[in-house]
Design an enzyme around this catalytic site. Sequence first.
Site, PDB file in Angstrom:
ATOM      1  N   HIS A 128      43.949  35.107  58.280  1.00 42.08           N
ATOM      2  CA  HIS A 128      42.811  34.362  58.828  1.00 42.08           C
ATOM      3  C   HIS A 128      41.711  34.268  57.783  1.00 42.08           C
ATOM      4  CE1 HIS A 128      38.866  34.267  61.118  1.00 42.08           C
ATOM      5  NE2 HIS A 128      39.431  33.116  61.425  1.00 42.08           N
ATOM      6  N   SER A 129      41.222  33.075  57.561  1.00 38.88           N
ATOM      7  CA  SER A 129      40.113  32.833  56.632  1.00 38.88           C
ATOM      8  C   SER A 129      40.455  33.350  55.238  1.00 38.88           C
ATOM      9  CB  SER A 129      38.830  33.472  57.183  1.00 38.88           C
ATOM     10  OG  SER A 129      37.714  33.130  56.403  1.00 38.88           O
TER      11      SER A 129
END
Length: 894
Positions: A128-129
């Site tokens: 994520h990210s």
Amino acid sequence: MTRFASKYALYLYREKDVDLSDQPTGVPVLFIPGHAGSYKQVRSISAETAYAYYQHYTTHPEILKQGVRNLDFFTVDFHEEFSALHGQSLLEQAEYLNDAIDYILKLYPRTRKSRQYPDPTSVLIIGHSMGGVVARSMFLISNYQPGSINTIITLSTPHILPPAPFDWKISKIYDDMHRFWINDTYWTSLKDVMLISIAGGTLDNIVCSDSANVGAFLPPSNGFTVFTTAIPNVWTGTDHLSIYSCKQLVRVLAKSMLDIVDTRRPSQTKPLNERMMVMKKAFLSGLEDRTQDLSLGRPNHSEISDRDLRPLKVGERLVIKNNNVGDDNNNNPIVRLSLLPRSKDITAFSVLTDQPIGNDGSRFSLVFCNMMDRVSSDTTRIICQSADEAAIPVPASTERDNYPFSGRTFSFASYRVEEMKEYQWFGVIDNFDFSMTGSTSSSNSNSGGTWTHGGFLIAEPMNDKEHNQQRIEKSMSTIAMEGVHVKVSSHLFSTIHIPAIESPMLAYHLKVSRQSCSNMFAPFLRQSISTMHESKFYVNLANNEDETDVSLHGRAAFSSYASIQSMRTMDTKYLDQHRGLSLQVWMDPTCEEPLKIDLTIDWYGSAGRIGFRNGIMLLAYAFIMVMLVLAGQIYCYNKTGIFPHFGQGLSFCIRRTLPVIIPIVALCSIYQCTYQQGQRHYLNPAYNVLDDLNVLSITWHDLLIGNSDPFFWWLPLVGLFMSLGVISFVWLVVEILLHFLASISSFLIGRRIHTWHWCNRDGETRNQRFQRRAITTIILFVLVATCIPYQFVFVVAFLVHIISCIRSLTRTWSAPSLQGYKRANRYYYIQSLLLLMMTLLPFNLPILVVWIRNLSVHWFVPFSSDHNIFAIAPFIIYVELLTGSRKMLPRTKG
């Protein structure tokens, strides 16, 4: 064993009452949180996957025989580290994760009791990210084990540009990753790696989704970028934090990950081409141009009576509504098989219905047929092949549907005539049950194998060249002034292509209108671009008088890698034909009224998008403006002996320097936008990126604001003027604060409150002063070289310089008239230096924040990259000299 064992931690997630064993026995998956992310963020994905496996997969033994097993989700606790601000932290996380994968893989020989399948040699990764950036950088670390990673799925990951490019180490990591992934994908360790990038789109206000494009460095055979607005049955944007918990997306993600698992192989996953097929089917809309042959069913020979067969005329439209079949206005009793003939004027067939197609128990099936011969006076022998594979779900569009994610769906299919091969008829099989006549709807139309009684189906032949496709050849300047106004004739499915609209920095207003008539469904529209798999649906348009906001994503700034790689992996003719915005429109063709589309620029929304994508420009240009003003002040001081204050220097810069700078910046920006020589060089398919990668670091794409759109050639000039305003405002605020603090200091001194008594060194000799300065400087150098980052010393020097400015201002007020101008010269000089240091603060404070954050989690190991003495030595020495002496910058004459 890893050297970061005391800093980070590894966990195995188990869903209570679902995962019955605490030991990992399935397929390993590693979740990597992003900037300030928590290891607990894995819960939504892992829980959904566990429920999907035990409720839908374990009940089918034939699926289990294909090697499908549950997923073991491991997650990493980085103590919410600020990885987006510090490159060294990112590399430390990557090194730890390589060690963690080695540890995970060594668990399975002990925990798997069955020796039926081989032990895993690789893991699946979800990042994520910034976790996705960490996953890509793991391949660069020396402790990476080749083959230990073969599938990476990233959520809202900035692959192209760092979201906070304040640390030089992060920029270097991105450059190294791009070089490695561009070079190595075609050769060795990455040839079996699949990378899927999922972006949230416009709702993501933290990471610009333009940077999520993996097409910049990855060939289409190894991955793609898709937006959540394009994923079937998701059809909505997500913000940065909700993307890993959005229920519609998590369902698709869980199923796709289970579908690529194959424990019969050591990699625990299917081969790359099969994994890509699964991911494309799960995440892409199905409306993209088909690059593979259409999969048809087995040929089926049958005999059909004339009362169950209805051949239509060439160009005739098939309409089934309320259990009647007809050609637009004529209603006839329903038949089993309706056939639409192909001809030289027909290029494709399209079908739309509110019923499911091709599922077990569904009402309609689509086939390609040939009529062989007459068996008797009322019976014909035919041969057909099923073409249901091309049917896809699209959002339902009726008066009660306001959003594409309402949960209701239509079914749509489109076939090119070439895909029909030797078949001369396109057919629609209607499995209508006459025993249901008069009954009510039994279920929702999107409920898989059941269907709604009394629905509709429209099948229409298409001629792309004459009616169903329009290409709007307008320049971006014309669109900005006039907008786009199109009338679309009444067809089931039409396409409008606007090549000039491809910039992600503009927002638009969309208005769709049509005179009211009885419609089986409300008009709806899909926007898409060719650079990434971004598409959005807008439903129930013509009945809504309000304008619809439209925006798109595309090429990110400074992405010279993206343009080069895209040209190497895509046909230039295809790029020219598909460049820009595409609008696909569905409308009820039984209503003869045309559809009017008005598209105009939303200037207010565009200003926000420009600011979001170019905010870093103000920081860089502010530093340049202060340097120009300081140079002008020094020039005046050398000429006249008087050092002007910052406002006067700003006025001098506007009158003398900017008239020279502005044309230079304008010409460079125009040349940057029209620069094509390097791109033409890369168009040679025989060209090897390996040969000239060093050229990439000095291409025109990487200068100014990295813009390549000729329409925005003026944007660097706007940034220049905005930075001028920002600096003027900051100078006024600093001037007011310094006068306020100096007034307080003078007041306290006048009241004989010796605030500086503890540091009063009036009786200090010259040798003592020199020894004190030398000892202080040496101590700071030793600390920077060993345990503290140089950014900490820079902030300390900045605070000390503020005190020097206050003391200089108070001495200026108390100076005799003959010495006043000399003290004023010194004050104005060190004030300008203060503003210069202030413009450098944003590039130093993030690293200091990371260092303090590490101390808070009891991680005292010094950074290995932020102890450069030479980076801080000029500031330390100069601030120390200005603090301890009352000397002014020496004047240069001549």
